[in-house]
Design a protein around this motif. Structure first.
Motif, PDB file in Angstrom:
ATOM      1  N   GLY A  46       0.823  -1.216   0.000  1.00 13.84           N
ATOM      2  CA  GLY A  46       0.000   0.000   0.000  1.00 13.84           C
ATOM      3  C   GLY A  46       0.854   1.262   0.000  1.00 13.84           C
ATOM      4  N   GLY A  47       0.260   2.366  -0.415  1.00 16.09           N
ATOM      5  CA  GLY A  47       0.965   3.648  -0.419  1.00 16.09           C
ATOM      6  C   GLY A  47       1.090   4.223   0.977  1.00 16.09           C
ATOM      7  N   GLY A  48       2.117   5.021   1.203  1.00 19.43           N
ATOM      8  CA  GLY A  48       2.332   5.673   2.493  1.00 19.43           C
ATOM      9  C   GLY A  48       1.417   6.868   2.670  1.00 19.43           C
ATOM     10  N   GLY A  49       1.071   7.165   3.916  1.00 20.25           N
ATOM     11  CA  GLY A  49       0.223   8.313   4.243  1.00 20.25           C
ATOM     12  C   GLY A  49       1.020   9.611   4.228  1.00 20.25           C
ATOM     13  N   GLY A  50       0.337  10.713   3.963  1.00 17.45           N
ATOM     14  CA  GLY A  50       0.990  12.017   3.917  1.00 17.45           C
ATOM     15  C   GLY A  50       1.311  12.566   5.296  1.00 17.45           C
ATOM     16  N   VAL A 108       4.748  26.736   5.241  1.00 13.80           N
ATOM     17  CA  VAL A 108       4.285  25.439   5.736  1.00 13.80           C
ATOM     18  C   VAL A 108       4.301  24.467   4.557  1.00 13.80           C
ATOM     19  N   LYS A 109       4.827  23.253   4.802  1.00 13.46           N
ATOM     20  CA  LYS A 109       4.847  22.224   3.762  1.00 13.46           C
ATOM     21  C   LYS A 109       4.725  20.857   4.411  1.00 13.46           C
ATOM     22  N   ALA A 110       3.796  20.050   3.902  1.00 15.95           N
ATOM     23  CA  ALA A 110       3.632  18.669   4.365  1.00 15.95           C
ATOM     24  C   ALA A 110       3.940  17.742   3.198  1.00 15.95           C
ATOM     25  N   SER A 111       4.909  16.852   3.377  1.00 13.27           N
ATOM     26  CA  SER A 111       5.325  15.973   2.289  1.00 13.27           C
ATOM     27  C   SER A 111       4.329  14.840   2.072  1.00 13.27           C
ATOM     28  N   GLY A 112       4.281  14.364   0.830  1.00 11.43           N
ATOM     29  CA  GLY A 112       3.395  13.261   0.468  1.00 11.43           C
ATOM     30  C   GLY A 112       4.007  11.915   0.805  1.00 11.43           C
ATOM     31  N   GLY A 125       4.931  10.167   4.557  1.00  2.02           N
ATOM     32  CA  GLY A 125       5.513  11.490   4.355  1.00  2.02           C
ATOM     33  C   GLY A 125       6.415  11.825   5.542  1.00  2.02           C
ATOM     34  N   THR A 126       7.579  12.367   5.292  1.00  2.00           N
ATOM     35  CA  THR A 126       8.581  12.542   6.349  1.00  2.00           C
ATOM     36  C   THR A 126       8.578  13.939   6.956  1.00  2.00           C
ATOM     37  N   GLY A 138       3.671  10.758   8.195  1.00  2.00           N
ATOM     38  CA  GLY A 138       2.587   9.868   7.788  1.00  2.00           C
ATOM     39  C   GLY A 138       2.964   8.417   8.050  1.00  2.00           C
ATOM     40  N   GLY A 139       1.963   7.540   8.099  1.00  2.00           N
ATOM     41  CA  GLY A 139       2.207   6.117   8.338  1.00  2.00           C
ATOM     42  C   GLY A 139       2.662   5.407   7.080  1.00  2.00           C
ATOM     43  N   ALA A 140       3.443   4.360   7.245  1.00  2.00           N
ATOM     44  CA  ALA A 140       3.904   3.552   6.113  1.00  2.00           C
ATOM     45  C   ALA A 140       2.775   2.675   5.591  1.00  2.00           C
TER      46      ALA A 140
END
Length: 188
Positions: A46-50, A108-112, A125-126, A138-140
């Motif tokens: 599955g994809g990682g959370g932001g 402000v920046k939140a990574s994907g 997202g780190t 974000g969660g893996a």
């Protein structure tokens, strides 16, 4: 009398500071990564959370325009037919970042989140790729598997205002969700 107004953005845009605003609270979430593609037996990662990021801007100048970027969810992975009975299992793509910027300065920046592969979930997202006074990862994404009875790895949870996102389990891979964006302004 104090009044708080919350404005939500789900697409790129511009925020212009209205008259008599005391401060602005900016919160943003990175978009989730897409799940991996798989042709062989089993489910993909599955994809990682932001990530989540927030900051407060005190004494903003009326009429100042900020640029808003809202991250798009990562596309799910595909399977490419190479001919001759061979296939390539492609990973999902990363989710986009969400940001709030003035000119070329990101406030402000939140990574994907990262895209999942055939066997592993995408990274969340780190905090290292995010900017703000409050930042959570974000969660893996959940890992892939070779079982004929278990689904694909679930997408990682997005981080929130109170903490990091949780890792995905083994449910269904697919397209990552877009990161919502909220701005709260308080007038004195």
């Amino acid at each position: 009398q104090t009044q708080t107004v919350v404005t939500s953005y789900r697409a790129n845009g511009t925020f212009t500071v209205p008259y008599n605003v005391d401060h602005i609270v900016v919160e943003c979430w990175g978009a989730g990564g897409g799940g991996g593609g798989r042709k062989s037996t089993g489910g993909s990662g599955g994809g990682g959370g932001g990530a989540y990021a927030a900051s407060t801007i005190t004494s903003p100048v009326q009429g100042t325009s900020y640029t808003i970027t809202v991250g798009a969810g990562g596309a799910g992975g595909t399977v490419t037919n190479n001919g001759g009975g061979t296939f390539t299992e492609n990973p999902g793509s990363a989710g986009g970042y969400s940001s709030f910027a003035l000119n070329s300065t990101t406030i402000v920046k939140a990574s994907g989140g990262g895209g999942g592969s055939t066997t592993t979930g995408g990274t969340g997202g780190t905090t290292a790729s995010s900017t703000g006074t409050t930042i959570y990862a974000g969660g893996a994404g959940g890992g892939g598997n070779t079982s004929t009875t278990t689904g694909s790895g679930g997408g990682g949870g997005a981080a929130g205002a109170t903490g990091v996102g949780n890792a995905g389990g083994n449910t269904t891979a697919g397209i990552g969700g877009s990161g919502p964006y909220y701005i709260a302004t308080t007038t004195a």
